[in-house]
Write a protein that holds these residues in place. Structure first.
Motif, mmCIF file in Angstrom:
data_model
loop_
_atom_site.group_PDB
_atom_site.id
_atom_site.type_symbol
_atom_site.label_atom_id
_atom_site.label_comp_id
_atom_site.label_asym_id
_atom_site.label_seq_id
_atom_site.Cartn_x
_atom_site.Cartn_y
_atom_site.Cartn_z
ATOM 1 N N VAL A 84 -29.896 -7.825 -76.950
ATOM 2 C CA VAL A 84 -31.176 -7.206 -77.275
ATOM 3 C C VAL A 84 -31.067 -6.434 -78.592
ATOM 4 O O VAL A 84 -29.967 -6.093 -79.041
ATOM 5 N N PRO A 85 -32.192 -6.140 -79.246
ATOM 6 C CA PRO A 85 -32.151 -5.342 -80.480
ATOM 7 C C PRO A 85 -31.469 -3.995 -80.267
ATOM 8 O O PRO A 85 -31.703 -3.317 -79.266
ATOM 9 N N GLY A 86 -30.598 -3.639 -81.187
ATOM 10 C CA GLY A 86 -29.852 -2.393 -81.069
ATOM 11 C C GLY A 86 -29.082 -2.116 -82.341
ATOM 12 O O GLY A 86 -29.539 -2.442 -83.451
ATOM 13 N N ARG A 87 -27.893 -1.565 -82.183
ATOM 14 C CA ARG A 87 -27.076 -1.199 -83.339
ATOM 15 C C ARG A 87 -25.665 -1.792 -83.218
ATOM 16 O O ARG A 87 -24.662 -1.134 -83.545
ATOM 17 N N VAL A 88 -25.581 -3.000 -82.763
ATOM 18 C CA VAL A 88 -24.296 -3.693 -82.690
ATOM 19 C C VAL A 88 -23.911 -4.151 -84.092
ATOM 20 O O VAL A 88 -24.720 -4.758 -84.813
ATOM 21 N N THR A 89 -22.687 -3.860 -84.497
ATOM 22 C CA THR A 89 -22.223 -4.130 -85.851
ATOM 23 C C THR A 89 -21.087 -5.156 -85.845
ATOM 24 O O THR A 89 -20.670 -5.639 -84.788
ATOM 25 N N ARG A 95 -26.125 -23.284 -75.007
ATOM 26 C CA ARG A 95 -27.412 -23.849 -75.410
ATOM 27 C C ARG A 95 -28.294 -22.838 -76.135
ATOM 28 O O ARG A 95 -29.149 -23.222 -76.915
ATOM 29 N N PHE A 96 -28.099 -21.565 -75.835
ATOM 30 C CA PHE A 96 -28.995 -20.529 -76.348
ATOM 31 C C PHE A 96 -28.158 -19.383 -76.895
ATOM 32 O O PHE A 96 -27.343 -18.789 -76.176
ATOM 33 N N LEU A 97 -28.352 -19.056 -78.172
ATOM 34 C CA LEU A 97 -27.629 -17.957 -78.821
ATOM 35 C C LEU A 97 -28.645 -17.105 -79.573
ATOM 36 O O LEU A 97 -29.298 -17.573 -80.509
ATOM 37 N N ALA A 98 -28.794 -15.851 -79.143
ATOM 38 C CA ALA A 98 -29.773 -14.959 -79.765
ATOM 39 C C ALA A 98 -29.189 -13.558 -79.870
ATOM 40 O O ALA A 98 -28.723 -13.001 -78.870
ATOM 41 N N ALA A 99 -29.226 -12.998 -81.075
ATOM 42 C CA ALA A 99 -28.700 -11.642 -81.300
ATOM 43 C C ALA A 99 -29.481 -10.985 -82.437
ATOM 44 O O ALA A 99 -28.902 -10.399 -83.342
ATOM 45 N N SER A 100 -30.802 -11.080 -82.397
ATOM 46 C CA SER A 100 -31.625 -10.593 -83.499
ATOM 47 C C SER A 100 -31.745 -9.072 -83.484
ATOM 48 O O SER A 100 -31.509 -8.411 -82.475
ATOM 49 N N LYS A 101 -32.111 -8.543 -84.654
ATOM 50 C CA LYS A 101 -32.417 -7.116 -84.836
ATOM 51 C C LYS A 101 -31.257 -6.212 -84.441
ATOM 52 O O LYS A 101 -31.405 -5.282 -83.658
ATOM 53 N N ASN A 102 -30.095 -6.527 -84.990
ATOM 54 C CA ASN A 102 -28.934 -5.655 -84.887
ATOM 55 C C ASN A 102 -28.379 -5.448 -86.294
ATOM 56 O O ASN A 102 -29.135 -5.550 -87.270
ATOM 57 N N TYR A 108 -32.925 -10.853 -88.593
ATOM 58 C CA TYR A 108 -32.939 -9.395 -88.773
ATOM 59 C C TYR A 108 -31.561 -8.780 -88.542
ATOM 60 O O TYR A 108 -31.377 -7.884 -87.733
ATOM 61 N N ASN A 109 -30.579 -9.302 -89.261
ATOM 62 C CA ASN A 109 -29.245 -8.729 -89.286
ATOM 63 C C ASN A 109 -28.825 -8.569 -90.743
ATOM 64 O O ASN A 109 -29.686 -8.490 -91.626
ATOM 65 N N LEU A 161 -34.022 -22.900 -85.256
ATOM 66 C CA LEU A 161 -33.030 -22.255 -86.116
ATOM 67 C C LEU A 161 -33.723 -21.104 -86.828
ATOM 68 O O LEU A 161 -34.548 -21.305 -87.727
ATOM 69 N N ILE A 162 -33.405 -19.869 -86.410
ATOM 70 C CA ILE A 162 -34.109 -18.676 -86.890
ATOM 71 C C ILE A 162 -33.074 -17.730 -87.488
ATOM 72 O O ILE A 162 -32.334 -17.059 -86.764
ATOM 73 N N LEU A 163 -33.019 -17.692 -88.801
ATOM 74 C CA LEU A 163 -32.026 -16.888 -89.510
ATOM 75 C C LEU A 163 -32.690 -15.963 -90.534
ATOM 76 O O LEU A 163 -32.054 -15.505 -91.478
ATOM 77 N N CYS A 164 -33.956 -15.663 -90.338
ATOM 78 C CA CYS A 164 -34.702 -14.883 -91.315
ATOM 79 C C CYS A 164 -34.218 -13.438 -91.397
ATOM 80 O O CYS A 164 -33.581 -12.926 -90.474
ATOM 81 N N HIS A 165 -34.532 -12.797 -92.528
ATOM 82 C CA HIS A 165 -34.199 -11.390 -92.769
ATOM 83 C C HIS A 165 -32.702 -11.131 -92.623
ATOM 84 O O HIS A 165 -32.255 -10.342 -91.807
ATOM 85 N N ASN A 166 -31.935 -11.861 -93.430
ATOM 86 C CA ASN A 166 -30.509 -11.619 -93.572
ATOM 87 C C ASN A 166 -30.180 -11.588 -95.061
ATOM 88 O O ASN A 166 -31.064 -11.321 -95.883
#
Length: 396
Positions: free
Chosen positions: A108-113, A127-134, A157-158, A177-182
């Motif tokens: 989920v969105p957070g502050r994972v670095t 099948r599913f990899l999602a780690a947005s907004k960190n 959003y990373n 394929l969603i890699l926006c805002h990097n």
């Protein structure tokens, strides 16, 4: 001699044993240790209680976000999925790669670095990899293409950098394929997956020419990069598009007329270097069309009169505004009609006409005195008409 009561007792014990073994399977030791490592590497942000129930004296398959099949973890959803809930901090532990049966991994969105662990490339069933907004950093692992079952990759959003691995385009089942805002650089990889439906790479630092894209695409956003070259042939193949945003790049050449017949709700091509006339092959049914800040020329096609929000400003259009635009504007069929900063010479509208409050018209800085005074965007400036020296050839 075994009595009947003893038989009943043994039967009950056997039933209890099978019931307990089925309901409380023992987790694979490697998965158990992997979950412990993951827990040690991450923490709840203030207000989050996600990890409070991760008590390793009990069955980990009952932990929040952990889903098992038999003795293996098959899905791991890290953090409270409710919108607005505080996320997690820490890093993604390499032990994630030991969850060999994992098919779904989300954060989920957070502050994972920190980086994406290279060990993720061992999860061949993922099948599913999602780690947005960190705040993930580093490169996308090159070995991600070995995950042949991947359908969705969302790392938006990373702060990821480097190139998009070229091999990503060859994952056969990839649909999103969603890699926006990097901070990704280099070219858009050659994407050959015929399953790809959504491609979102906006707000990166990608450059170079655009390779052919699969005709299966329905959503394409490449806005705010440094992409260049002609795209007519690329676009004409994408007849299933429902959304297209190529704005704020350096694309050149003509805009194909067939593009306006695609089943889109929004077409964003502003702030590029497109040139020449624009001729839709039929009445345009797209709700929002933005072609502003290009080098388009010639007369405005009457086929655009059916567009609800039309931005043609800051181009080189000439001639009269088609009469159909006026009819649609006065009937509130057009909500936004921005024609400022062109070389237009007239519009057939009565100076006393009342434009509906729900509609916006801007005619500023053309080769005519605007017959009606309407509010314009601040960026349009305060000068009503172009200097006569710029308009001589168009008035004749």
């Amino acid at each position: 001699m075994i009595t009947s009561s003893s038989n009943i007792f043994l039967t009950l014990l056997l039933f209890l044993f099978f019931f307990v073994s089925r309901c409380h399977s023992i987790l694979d030791p490697l998965d158990f240790l992997a979950l412990q490592s993951i827990r040690k590497s991450m923490s709840d942000l203030p207000g989050s209680t996600f990890f409070s129930a991760w008590d390793f004296t009990s069955d980990p398959c009952n932990f929040p976000g952990v889903y098992c099949l038999g003795d293996k973890v098959t899905a791991l959803n890290l953090g409270d999925p409710r919108a607005g809930s505080p996320g997690l901090s820490g890093r993604l532990d390499p032990a994630l790669g030991d969850l060999s049966a994992l098919t779904e991994l989300s954060l989920v969105p957070g502050r994972v670095t920190g980086p994406l662990p290279e060990t993720l490339t061992r999860l061949t069933d993922l099948r599913f990899l999602a780690a947005s907004k960190n705040f993930l950093t580093g490169r996308i692992p090159d070995g991600i293409a070995s995950l042949r079952q991947l359908r969705t990759v969302d790392l938006s959003y990373n702060q990821l950098s480097g190139r998009i691995p070229p091999s990503v385009g060859r994952i056969p089942s990839l649909s999103n394929l969603i890699l926006c805002h990097n901070r990704l650089t280099g070219p858009v990889p050659n994407l050959s997956s015929t399953s790809l439906v959504r491609l979102d790479l906006k707000h990166n630092d990608l450059s170079g020419w655009l390779s052919p894209l699969p005709p299966s695409l329905q959503y394409l956003s490449l806005s705010s990069n440094r992409l260049t070259g002609r795209v007519e042939r690329v676009l004409t193949r994408l007849a299933r598009l429902s959304y297209l945003d190529l704005s704020m790049n350096r694309f050149t050449g003509l805009i194909p007329g067939t593009l306006f017949s695609f089943p889109m709700s929004s077409l964003q091509l502003q702030r590029n270097l497109f040139v020449g006339p624009v001729h839709p092959v039929d009445q345009v049914s797209i709700r929002t069309v933005d072609l502003s800040y290009n080098r388009l020329s010639g007369q405005i096609s009457p086929m655009f009169a059916s567009v609800e929000n039309l931005y043609l400003n800051n181009n080189r259009f000439t001639g009269q505004v088609p009469g159909g635009f006026v009819d649609r504007l006065l009937s509130a069929g057009i909500q936004i009609l921005y024609l400022q900063h062109n070389f237009l010479t007239g519009i057939a509208i009565n100076p006393t006409a009342e434009i509906p409050l729900s509609s916006s018209l801007c005619l500023q800085y053309n080769c005519m005195v605007p017959p009606v005074q309407t509010p314009c965007p601040v960026k349009a400036g305060k000068i009503k008409t172009r200097p006569a020296a710029q308009c001589g050839e168009f008035r004749g």
